[in-house]
Design a protein around this motif. Structure first.
Motif, PDB file in Angstrom:
ATOM      1  N   ALA A 638     -14.829  34.733   1.971  1.00 50.94           N
ATOM      2  CA  ALA A 638     -13.548  35.239   1.513  1.00 50.94           C
ATOM      3  C   ALA A 638     -12.674  35.613   2.821  1.00 50.94           C
ATOM      4  CB  ALA A 638     -13.692  36.247   0.828  1.00 50.94           C
ATOM      5  N   PHE A 639     -13.085  36.081   3.974  1.00 53.30           N
ATOM      6  CA  PHE A 639     -12.475  36.291   5.002  1.00 53.30           C
ATOM      7  C   PHE A 639     -12.139  35.182   5.604  1.00 53.30           C
ATOM      8  CE2 PHE A 639     -11.338  38.037   9.408  1.00 53.30           C
ATOM      9  CZ  PHE A 639     -10.426  38.894   9.046  1.00 53.30           C
ATOM     10  N   LEU A 640     -13.122  34.173   6.040  1.00 50.82           N
ATOM     11  CA  LEU A 640     -12.638  32.943   6.377  1.00 50.82           C
ATOM     12  C   LEU A 640     -11.695  32.074   5.723  1.00 50.82           C
ATOM     13  CD1 LEU A 640     -16.250  31.627   7.480  1.00 50.82           C
ATOM     14  CD2 LEU A 640     -14.203  32.206   9.129  1.00 50.82           C
ATOM     15  N   ALA A 641     -11.545  32.105   4.332  1.00 48.00           N
ATOM     16  CA  ALA A 641     -10.675  31.473   3.660  1.00 48.00           C
ATOM     17  C   ALA A 641      -9.234  32.270   4.102  1.00 48.00           C
ATOM     18  CB  ALA A 641     -10.786  31.542   2.111  1.00 48.00           C
ATOM     19  N   TYR A 642      -9.318  33.401   4.215  1.00 44.25           N
ATOM     20  CA  TYR A 642      -7.986  34.076   4.508  1.00 44.25           C
ATOM     21  C   TYR A 642      -7.460  33.773   5.943  1.00 44.25           C
ATOM     22  CZ  TYR A 642      -4.887  38.223   5.000  1.00 44.25           C
ATOM     23  OH  TYR A 642      -3.783  39.171   5.287  1.00 44.25           O
ATOM     24  N   LEU A 643      -8.363  33.548   6.820  1.00 42.33           N
ATOM     25  CA  LEU A 643      -7.810  33.186   8.079  1.00 42.33           C
ATOM     26  C   LEU A 643      -7.378  31.743   8.199  1.00 42.33           C
ATOM     27  CD1 LEU A 643     -10.576  34.366  10.413  1.00 42.33           C
ATOM     28  CD2 LEU A 643      -8.533  35.520   9.875  1.00 42.33           C
ATOM     29  N   GLU A 644      -8.041  30.784   7.287  1.00 41.60           N
ATOM     30  CA  GLU A 644      -7.590  29.558   7.188  1.00 41.60           C
ATOM     31  C   GLU A 644      -6.204  29.379   6.491  1.00 41.60           C
ATOM     32  OE1 GLU A 644      -8.896  26.664   8.556  1.00 41.60           O
ATOM     33  OE2 GLU A 644     -10.414  28.112   9.406  1.00 41.60           O
ATOM     34  N   SER A 645      -5.995  30.198   5.346  1.00 39.79           N
ATOM     35  CA  SER A 645      -4.622  30.075   4.851  1.00 39.79           C
ATOM     36  C   SER A 645      -3.467  30.734   5.573  1.00 39.79           C
ATOM     37  CB  SER A 645      -4.630  31.213   3.454  1.00 39.79           C
ATOM     38  OG  SER A 645      -4.767  32.358   3.965  1.00 39.79           O
ATOM     39  N   ALA A 646      -3.902  31.596   6.276  1.00 39.25           N
ATOM     40  CA  ALA A 646      -2.749  32.013   7.392  1.00 39.25           C
ATOM     41  C   ALA A 646      -2.615  30.956   8.716  1.00 39.25           C
ATOM     42  CB  ALA A 646      -3.398  33.338   8.192  1.00 39.25           C
ATOM     43  N   LYS A 647      -3.640  30.255   9.045  1.00 40.72           N
ATOM     44  CA  LYS A 647      -3.543  29.124   9.676  1.00 40.72           C
ATOM     45  C   LYS A 647      -2.746  27.832   9.371  1.00 40.72           C
ATOM     46  CE  LYS A 647      -6.944  27.393  11.918  1.00 40.72           C
ATOM     47  NZ  LYS A 647      -8.504  27.048  12.062  1.00 40.72           N
ATOM     48  N   ALA A 648      -2.766  27.636   8.120  1.00 42.78           N
ATOM     49  CA  ALA A 648      -2.083  26.760   7.444  1.00 42.78           C
ATOM     50  C   ALA A 648      -0.754  26.976   7.321  1.00 42.78           C
ATOM     51  CB  ALA A 648      -2.666  26.118   5.931  1.00 42.78           C
ATOM     52  N   GLU A 649      -0.395  28.305   6.919  1.00 49.69           N
ATOM     53  CA  GLU A 649       0.959  28.528   7.065  1.00 49.69           C
ATOM     54  C   GLU A 649       1.652  28.535   8.263  1.00 49.69           C
ATOM     55  OE1 GLU A 649       4.639  29.809   5.435  1.00 49.69           O
ATOM     56  OE2 GLU A 649       2.982  28.927   4.482  1.00 49.69           O
ATOM     57  N   TYR A 650       1.046  28.840   9.302  1.00 44.95           N
ATOM     58  CA  TYR A 650       1.511  29.012  10.422  1.00 44.95           C
ATOM     59  C   TYR A 650       1.891  27.628  11.272  1.00 44.95           C
ATOM     60  CZ  TYR A 650       2.106  29.972  15.434  1.00 44.95           C
ATOM     61  OH  TYR A 650       2.500  30.108  16.731  1.00 44.95           O
ATOM     62  N   LYS A 651       1.146  26.589  10.611  1.00 45.78           N
ATOM     63  CA  LYS A 651       1.414  25.240  11.135  1.00 45.78           C
ATOM     64  C   LYS A 651       2.516  24.673  10.396  1.00 45.78           C
ATOM     65  CE  LYS A 651      -0.961  20.886  11.311  1.00 45.78           C
ATOM     66  NZ  LYS A 651      -2.418  19.982  10.977  1.00 45.78           N
ATOM     67  N   LYS A 652       2.639  25.298   8.851  1.00 48.23           N
ATOM     68  CA  LYS A 652       3.702  24.513   8.189  1.00 48.23           C
ATOM     69  C   LYS A 652       5.112  25.254   8.870  1.00 48.23           C
ATOM     70  CE  LYS A 652       1.554  24.555   3.681  1.00 48.23           C
ATOM     71  NZ  LYS A 652       1.478  24.823   2.162  1.00 48.23           N
ATOM     72  N   ARG A 653       5.126  26.387   9.173  1.00 46.34           N
ATOM     73  CA  ARG A 653       6.240  26.729   9.741  1.00 46.34           C
ATOM     74  C   ARG A 653       6.574  26.248  11.278  1.00 46.34           C
ATOM     75  NH1 ARG A 653       5.871  33.395   8.370  1.00 46.34           N
ATOM     76  NH2 ARG A 653       5.369  33.061   6.138  1.00 46.34           N
TER      77      ARG A 653
END
Length: 655
Positions: A638-653
């Motif tokens: 769950a924490f890894l998925a949380y990190l990946e979602s943050a990375k994806a949003e950072y990439k979009k921005r």
């Protein structure tokens, strides 16, 4: 200059009189609606009507510590972008000596939200700052519930002032059960058993005592928690768990309990209290029971304080009655298991009459109390960096104490008041086996083994002089990432507080302890910033670090893809006089690093508990709708998925 502007703004807010605060809360009225755009995508609308003379700061302010933002708290929902509709103005403000971007009269914030396709409501808040002339103020959490309309928009009302008291009660009730799982509370159950063993010779008296004990717990937590919140603000209880004097008092209490259980002396109430307690022992003296409940409340604050602090922040949104309802729910949940356990004390009375095993129980409890006393002393030691009880010293003392316990159970050590032990019973043998197994388990910790099972009790690994595990962990992280480091530019290496603080996150060598330094590093390295709100005396922080953050996959992601800032909320290093300020949240003077970090967490993320992990971009804007708190399930995936979602949003921005 923008950072000076942020500090000035917060200081001005805190200095405002109560009438100005009330006026600012009415400066903007909001209407909310939500609509489904396509599968899994929703549009959330927040329409703000701004009173004449006021301006509302834009979500695009260059300094994100004072900009406006939309936050969605619905489980599984994430804001992927926000658009502003309205006439955006900009000017150089002479009062703040900074460039400001703002709206007058009206504005509409439209957020694109990714959520479960079956979502019917979106819950969250608008957090914003307004200004009128030289008057600056903010609304931290203007909460809403927006019903999703299939093809159109459905209006939702602001529920800040009408937040359900039932919801507050249930949330705090759940927090009470969570507090029972903390080491400080759980370890007090044997003491309760010993107390009721003496006070409850019959089942009827046991039931009566259990009732009084439950009522005492509820009264103490409800009213003391309520009064402290009203007088000092919701952050007071959270700060108590790291207060040096409080922890030293807890240390003294446990030390006295331990020495008393070993037979050195008997703890008695002073003078007439003691006589009255003895004369009414058969009736279950209420004063004695109340004192026992008060002891539970005091010594358990080291673990329950952070939980209570966060619950009080939540409960304060229910108005004046909110903290009272919330703390009643918390104390009720805390009292129920103790009451049920106390209903059957006569069983121990009967067992205590056969042989000298009951005295053996008291001696073992005494040794356990001495071990627990060290935990409270360690809290103060870590917060003030006395280095009197570093990790290897703490472990050495525990190894000795539990070794003594094991030898005592085997009859190799005998106290003057002990009965003769002609042979070792099977139960004593098995308890001795368990005790010596625990001793063997702790020994590798002297060389830095993480000891995940007891990590919440131990001083942090950074306090250990020789730590072979830490060196191997850092080496593994380097090899796994190709030998790179979190920040390659030597000019943005951490500087502040590195002489007194060390990395507690495995595999992350370049760790920041100052928010402004970390933001600068995030921009320079083009990486998202993971804010880690933690504490020296935070039991759950150590457990999460050893169970989740030490996982090789998590270590690699944090090492390679994030800048990490550990912000200690109980760090006692004093701030330079020029950086001290008055909190806009509760009006307290913020004088040290820990107070500043705790205030930052409460103001910007509406949280007052640790651990709390929240990823932000280089401007300080959250990359996800909600942070990641302590997870009792210790779910790495769950924490890894949380990190990946943050990375994806950072990439979009970034795009």
């Amino acid at each position: 200059m923008k950072y000076l502007y942020a500090l000035l703004a917060w200081a001005m807010v805190a200095a405002l009189p109560a009438r100005a605060q009330d006026a600012s809360e009415k400066a903007v009225s909001w209407q909310y609606s939500a609509e489904k755009k396509d599968a899994g995508t929703f549009l959330l609308h927040a329409k703000g009507t701004i009173e004449d003379g006021w301006i509302l700061f834009s979500t695009t302010m260059p300094d994100t510590s004072v900009n406006s933002r939309l936050v969605v708290n619905t489980k599984g929902a994430t804001i992927t972008g926000i658009q502003e509709e309205g006439k955006l103005e900009s000017r150089h403000d002479s009062v703040l000596d900074a460039e400001v971007r703002y709206f007058e009269h009206s504005v509409e914030l439209v957020a694109t939200v990714k959520a479960n396709d079956s979502s019917t409501v979106l819950k969250g808040s608008v957090q914003y700052m307004v200004m009128k002339g030289a008057e600056v103020s903010s609304v931290i959490d203007n909460a809403f519930v927006a019903t999703v309309a299939g093809g159109g928009a459905a209006t939702a009302a602001d529920d800040t002032s009408n937040k359900s008291l039932w919801w507050i009660f249930l949330a705090c009730f759940g927090g009470g059960f969570l507090a029972l799982l903390t080491p400080c509370v759980y370890s007090l159950i044997p003491i309760t058993v010993g107390f009721f063993t003496k006070r409850s010779p019959t089942r009827a008296i046991g039931i009566r005592n259990a009732f009084f004990y439950s009522i005492s717990i509820i009264v103490i937590y409800t009213f003391l928690g309520f009064l402290i919140t009203r007088i000092f603000g919701p952050g007071a209880l959270n700060a108590l768990s790291s207060n040096a004097m409080a922890n030293l008092i807890f240390f003294a209490i446990f030390l006295l309990f331990g020495i008393s259980f070993l037979g050195a002396f008997e703890l008695t109430l002073p003078g007439s209290w003691s006589n009255a307690a003895d004369s009414k022992a058969s009736a279950g003296n209420f004063g004695g029971i109340f004192f026992m409940a008060l002891t539970l409340a005091i010594v358990s604050f080291s673990c329950t304080g952070p939980i209570i602090g966060n619950l009080l922040v939540l409960a304060s949104k229910g108005g004046v009655i909110g903290p009272l309802v919330g703390m009643f729910g918390f104390s009720l949940a805390l009292a129920i298991p103790f009451s049920l356990f106390a209903l059957f004390p006569s069983m121990l009375n009967k067992l205590g009459k056969s042989g000298g095993w009951l005295n053996a129980v008291k001696v073992v409890l005494g040794l356990l109390e001495l071990a627990l006393a060290l935990k409270f002393f360690s809290n103060a030691d870590m917060a003030y960096h006395w280095h009197l009880l570093d990790r290897e010293v703490f472990l050495s003392l525990w190894i000795v104490l539990f070794s003594i316990t094991g030898f005592y159970l085997l009859g190799k050590i005998k106290f003057s008041h002990d009965s003769d032990l002609p042979y070792v019973s099977i139960p004593r043998l098995f308890f001795a086996i368990v005790t010596f197994t625990f001793v063997v388990y702790m020994v590798p910790g002297l060389w830095g083994a993480p000891l995940k099972g007891i990590s919440g009790f131990l001083p942090h690994e950074g306090s250990q002089d020789f730590n072979l595990h830490r060196e191997l962990t850092n080496l593994t992280a380097k090899i796994g990432s190709g030998g790179g480091t979190a920040v390659s530019d030597n000019t943005i290496k951490p500087k502040k507080y590195t002489d007194i603080l060390e990395s507690e996150i495995p595999g992350v060598e370049t760790l920041f302890f100052d928010y402004q330094e970390a933001i600068a590093a995030s921009k320079a390295a083009h990486k998202p910033l993971m804010l880690d709100f933690t504490g020296h005396s935070c039991v759950n922080c150590r457990k999460f670090e050893k169970s989740v953050l030490s996982d090789p996959q998590v270590m690699k992601v944090l090492h390679d893809d994030f800048i990490v800032a550990s912000l200690y909320t109980d760090e006692k290093t004093e701030l330079p006089e020029s950086e001290q300020y008055v909190s806009k949240l509760d009006g307290t003077n913020v004088k040290n690093v820990g107070q500043s970090n705790a205030d930052f967490e409460a103001v910007h993320f509406n949280r007052n508990s640790q651990p709390y992990y929240i990823p932000v971009d280089g401007e300080g804007s959250p990359l996800v709708s909600a942070g990641y708190g302590y997870d009792p399930k210790e779910n790495v995936a769950a924490f890894l998925a949380y990190l990946e979602s943050a990375k994806a949003e950072y990439k979009k921005r970034g795009k």
